[in-house]
Write a protein that holds these residues in place. Structure first.
Motif, PDB file in Angstrom:
ATOM      1  N   LEU A 148      75.015  27.490 206.013  1.00 42.31           N
ATOM      2  CA  LEU A 148      75.524  28.828 205.721  1.00 42.31           C
ATOM      3  C   LEU A 148      75.535  29.131 204.229  1.00 42.31           C
ATOM      4  O   LEU A 148      75.252  30.257 203.828  1.00 42.31           O
ATOM      5  CB  LEU A 148      76.932  28.982 206.296  1.00 42.31           C
ATOM      6  N   ALA A 149      75.855  28.141 203.417  1.00 38.91           N
ATOM      7  CA  ALA A 149      75.897  28.387 201.970  1.00 38.91           C
ATOM      8  C   ALA A 149      74.518  28.743 201.445  1.00 38.91           C
ATOM      9  O   ALA A 149      74.381  29.602 200.563  1.00 38.91           O
ATOM     10  CB  ALA A 149      76.440  27.154 201.249  1.00 38.91           C
ATOM     11  N   GLU A 150      73.472  28.105 201.982  1.00 36.94           N
ATOM     12  CA  GLU A 150      72.115  28.419 201.541  1.00 36.94           C
ATOM     13  C   GLU A 150      71.678  29.788 202.064  1.00 36.94           C
ATOM     14  O   GLU A 150      71.042  30.560 201.351  1.00 36.94           O
ATOM     15  CB  GLU A 150      71.141  27.338 202.031  1.00 36.94           C
ATOM     16  N   VAL A 151      72.014  30.077 203.305  1.00 33.34           N
ATOM     17  CA  VAL A 151      71.661  31.361 203.905  1.00 33.34           C
ATOM     18  C   VAL A 151      72.294  32.511 203.131  1.00 33.34           C
ATOM     19  O   VAL A 151      71.669  33.550 202.891  1.00 33.34           O
ATOM     20  CB  VAL A 151      72.106  31.401 205.383  1.00 33.34           C
ATOM     21  N   ALA A 182      83.152  34.689 197.021  1.00 29.59           N
ATOM     22  CA  ALA A 182      83.831  33.516 197.577  1.00 29.59           C
ATOM     23  C   ALA A 182      82.905  32.856 198.592  1.00 29.59           C
ATOM     24  O   ALA A 182      82.507  33.480 199.573  1.00 29.59           O
ATOM     25  CB  ALA A 182      85.152  33.918 198.229  1.00 29.59           C
ATOM     26  N   SER A 183      82.541  31.602 198.346  1.00 31.44           N
ATOM     27  CA  SER A 183      81.557  30.926 199.191  1.00 31.44           C
ATOM     28  C   SER A 183      82.043  30.724 200.610  1.00 31.44           C
ATOM     29  O   SER A 183      81.263  30.506 201.521  1.00 31.44           O
ATOM     30  CB  SER A 183      81.193  29.567 198.577  1.00 31.44           C
ATOM     31  N   SER A 184      83.352  30.797 200.814  1.00 32.41           N
ATOM     32  CA  SER A 184      83.912  30.541 202.141  1.00 32.41           C
ATOM     33  C   SER A 184      83.884  31.770 203.041  1.00 32.41           C
ATOM     34  O   SER A 184      84.149  31.669 204.239  1.00 32.41           O
ATOM     35  CB  SER A 184      85.357  30.055 202.010  1.00 32.41           C
ATOM     36  N   ALA A 185      83.533  32.933 202.513  1.00 31.48           N
ATOM     37  CA  ALA A 185      83.647  34.174 203.272  1.00 31.48           C
ATOM     38  C   ALA A 185      82.787  34.165 204.525  1.00 31.48           C
ATOM     39  O   ALA A 185      83.256  34.466 205.627  1.00 31.48           O
ATOM     40  CB  ALA A 185      83.296  35.365 202.391  1.00 31.48           C
ATOM     41  N   LEU A 186      81.510  33.828 204.382  1.00 35.19           N
ATOM     42  CA  LEU A 186      80.618  33.816 205.538  1.00 35.19           C
ATOM     43  C   LEU A 186      81.020  32.734 206.519  1.00 35.19           C
ATOM     44  O   LEU A 186      81.005  32.949 207.734  1.00 35.19           O
ATOM     45  CB  LEU A 186      79.166  33.608 205.083  1.00 35.19           C
ATOM     46  N   GLU A 187      81.382  31.570 206.007  1.00 45.02           N
ATOM     47  CA  GLU A 187      81.794  30.478 206.879  1.00 45.02           C
ATOM     48  C   GLU A 187      83.021  30.859 207.697  1.00 45.02           C
ATOM     49  O   GLU A 187      83.075  30.609 208.907  1.00 45.02           O
ATOM     50  CB  GLU A 187      82.102  29.240 206.036  1.00 45.02           C
ATOM     51  N   ASP A 188      84.002  31.488 207.054  1.00 43.43           N
ATOM     52  CA  ASP A 188      85.199  31.914 207.764  1.00 43.43           C
ATOM     53  C   ASP A 188      84.867  32.934 208.845  1.00 43.43           C
ATOM     54  O   ASP A 188      85.387  32.858 209.969  1.00 43.43           O
ATOM     55  CB  ASP A 188      86.216  32.514 206.786  1.00 43.43           C
ATOM     56  N   ALA A 189      84.006  33.896 208.514  1.00 39.32           N
ATOM     57  CA  ALA A 189      83.622  34.917 209.489  1.00 39.32           C
ATOM     58  C   ALA A 189      82.865  34.286 210.651  1.00 39.32           C
ATOM     59  O   ALA A 189      83.098  34.622 211.819  1.00 39.32           O
ATOM     60  CB  ALA A 189      82.775  35.993 208.811  1.00 39.32           C
ATOM     61  N   PHE A 190      81.964  33.369 210.349  1.00 41.27           N
ATOM     62  CA  PHE A 190      81.174  32.697 211.382  1.00 41.27           C
ATOM     63  C   PHE A 190      82.079  31.919 212.326  1.00 41.27           C
ATOM     64  O   PHE A 190      81.969  32.036 213.567  1.00 41.27           O
ATOM     65  CB  PHE A 190      80.173  31.753 210.716  1.00 41.27           C
ATOM     66  N   LEU A 191      83.005  31.138 211.769  1.00 36.96           N
ATOM     67  CA  LEU A 191      83.899  30.337 212.620  1.00 36.96           C
ATOM     68  C   LEU A 191      84.815  31.220 213.443  1.00 36.96           C
ATOM     69  O   LEU A 191      85.116  30.920 214.599  1.00 36.96           O
ATOM     70  CB  LEU A 191      84.714  29.379 211.740  1.00 36.96           C
TER      71      LEU A 191
END
Length: 288
Positions: free
Chosen positions: A187-190, A274-283
């Motif tokens: 996700l971080a790369e995407v 914030a790098s966690s934004a997409l990860e949080d939304a995905f989870l």
């Protein structure tokens, strides 16, 4: 443009893709996200006519893949780098790919150079690392000079330099008007290359759109030498800062945060998504 409408695939009683409607427009990198078993690879295979849909449609440039006169000139695909013939050299594989799409075999030299495999041109693929096979697979996908790319986990096996290079290739391709649909678990790369996101779970569409539409209000990470003054400035501006170990997270746009700090005379040492934004939304989307 790549589109699907009410696309469904069942195996017996098991539904792998369920009424999936998505769009990957021209001029953009669309990230196709979902947990393992969500149906991403099956969807891509149906778009490329490698698997027959139970119902629904999948179109490339407004037509089913099977109706494209020379498919490789319209859409390039990298669905499994391990599928490359292990007994052939990189040059041989590209020469055959070029002949298949009715282009001169001499273009193999420039394609090998484009993906950084010139020195490995005469080595057999069995001696290639996974990262090298990904590069060769991309060269095969580009052999027909297509207008669209469909890539399944293209970052697998690449080192950090290779991932950065691959992102640059995709960005340039989309900026030139091409369509990119790629799946990835990184996700971080995407997040650094994608313009749009399509998120699925259990074969169903959960969300699609731009980062702002999928993730919600933008989140940024900000910091300053005087963090206390920064927190006071953000609070006074009506923002809700959350202090972390390596900065302050704020659910607001970078413009809003920057203006609040500027108005208070607080010099910033950090202002980034914030790098966690997409990860949080995905989870959150795939939790069920």
């Amino acid at each position: 443009m790549i589109t699907t409408e009410l696309l469904t695939k069942t195996y017996g009683r098991r539904t792998v893709v369920d009424d999936l409607t998505l769009t990957a427009p021209a001029g953009a990198v669309t990230a196709f996200l979902g947990p393992n078993g969500a149906g991403k690879s099956t969807t891509m295979r149906m778009v490329c006519a490698l698997s027959r849909p139970t119902s629904g449609t999948a179109l490339v440039d407004g037509r089913p893949y099977t109706e494209l006169v020379n498919p490789g000139r319209v859409v390039g695909q990298l669905l499994d780098a391990a599928a490359l013939h292990r007994g052939r050299t990189g040059a041989e594989i590209l020469e055959l790919a070029l002949l298949t799409v009715d282009r001169p075999a001499r273009h193999a030299v420039e394609l090998l150079e484009r993906v950084g495999l010139t020195d490995a041109a005469d080595r057999r693929v069995r001696a290639y690392s996974l990262g090298m096979r990904q590069r060769l697979g991309l060269a095969v996908a580009l052999a027909g000079d297509p207008r669209a790319l469909i890539l399944d986990e293209p970052f697998n096996g690449l080192d950090p330099e290779g991932i950065r290079w691959f992102r640059g290739v995709l960005r340039d391709f989309a900026d030139d008007g091409g369509t990119v649909l790629l799946s990835s678990h990184l996700l971080a790369e995407v997040q650094t290359v994608a313009d749009r996101y399509v998120v699925i779970g259990a074969g169903r569409l959960l969300a699609q759109g731009t980062a702002a539409e999928v993730v919600g209000a933008g989140s940024v990470r900000v910091d300053a030498t005087d963090r206390s003054a920064l927190l006071a400035a953000l609070t006074a501006a009506g923002l809700d800062p959350v202090t972390g170990t390596d900065g302050v997270d704020v659910r607001a746009s970078a413009d809003e945060v920057g203006r609040a700090a500027q108005a208070a005379g607080v010099p910033l040492t950090l202002l980034a998504p914030a790098s966690s934004a997409l990860e949080d939304a995905f989870l959150s989307l795939t939790a069920a």
